[in-house]
Each structure stands twice: as structure tokens, then as C-alpha cells.
Design an enzyme around this catalytic site. Structure first.
Site: not given
Length: 170
Positions: A34, A116
Site C-alpha cells: 500500500h 511510496h
């Protein structure tokens, strides 16, 4: 209960991330790959209701946007974290600023936000450098559209699961 907000990339991106996470990320079994939008925080029922209202308002006015993951990078020397990086994080950062405003404003932030997808963390210095040097040459070219947010909660065993999904409707 602990809540957080994240974006889940498409399965092909998750598969690539998991091929590295299973070896280098101790959280591999607790949450699928995620991109964190808002860090985890303890919320009571009132705060949860406020957050849901806020996310409904934000996503009603947010348009889907395209992103491209194009390389491996790290937060070294600040943290021994290796991640899949966005070519242009600005649309993601803009969405983050909108989400993390008002009742969801984050207090006492340690670092500036950098969207990220983590593939390795809690690594020793030598291991971090070895892993990063082996990943950097691997070409990444994943394009996808971010069109929803997921409000997650942490279960008693430490795993994370979706509480509610908010589609971008702007």
C-alpha cells in the site's frame, strides 16, 4: 482502535512489491502492499465519524489521477527503508494535503510526506545497502490511476483490514 488511510495499487504492482516484501518487510503478513496517506492513529467513535464525514467530502471533490512507479529508492540515512518510488509524486502529495486537513490534520509530523510503496524496512545498515544495490538495477514501469482511498483499522492480531472505501467522485 487504530485507524489509518491508504491507497492500494493494482494487483500487478502488489505482486512485484510482495516478491520483495516477503523477504525484507516484517509487516508482509499484516497488510497488503500500500501507499500510506495518513499514518495510523488511535480514534474513538466520535473521531471515526468525523473522519468518515471528512473523507466523504474530500473524495466528492477529488478527481482520479495517474501515477507511475519507476524505480527503487530508500530513505537512508534517515531510515533503513527501501521503497518503490513515484516518478512524479506531486498529484499524490496534493491529494494527501487535502485528506490530511481539517479534522484529519496530522500533528507532530516527524518527516515531510513522500508517497511510496515500502518493500523493505527494519533492515541493518549493511543489509539495507546490499538489498538496495540489488534492487536499483531492476527496471520498474507501473502506470495506474488512483481513484479511491481506503480507511483501514488494525485488528487485535496486528493485521490491517479495510473499514470503508471512498471513491473519488470529483
Amino acid at each position: 482502535m487504530k485507524f489509518g488511510i491508504a491507497v492500494f495499487p493494482p494487483k500487478v504492482v502488489q505482486d512485484e512489491a510482495n516478491s520483495h516484501r516477503k523477504r525484507f518487510d516484517p509487516h508482509y503478513s499484516l497488510i497488503q502492499p500500500h501507499m500510506t496517506v495518513r499514518e495510523a492513529e488511535e480514534w474513538d467513535e466520535r473521531k471515526l465519524a468525523e473522519a468518515v464525514r471528512h473523507l466523504e467530502e474530500v473524495t466528492a471533490n477529488t478527481q482520479p489521477f495517474a501515477v507511475r512507479i519507476n524505480r527503487f529508492s530508500s530513505f537512508y540515512p534517515v531510515a533503513n527503508v527501501i521503497y518503490m518510488a513515484l516518478e512524479d509524486p506531486s498529484p499524490f502529495v496534493s491529494m494527501y494535503r487535502t485528506v490530511c486537513s481539517g479534522v484529519l490534520e496530522e500533528k507532530n509530523i516527524k518527516y515531510s510526506y513522500n508517497p511510496h510503496l515500502t518493500v523493505g524496512q527494519d533492515l541493518g545498515d549493511d543489509e539495507m545497502h546490499d538489498v538496495l544495490s540489488s534492487l536499483r538495477p531492476i527496471p520498474l514501469d507501473f502506470n495506474f490511476t488512483v481513484d479511491r482511498l481506503h480507511l483501514l483499522y488494525q485488528t487485535e492480531n496486528g493485521a490491517w483490514t479495510v473499514h470503508q472505501t471512498f471513491l473519488f467522485r470529483g
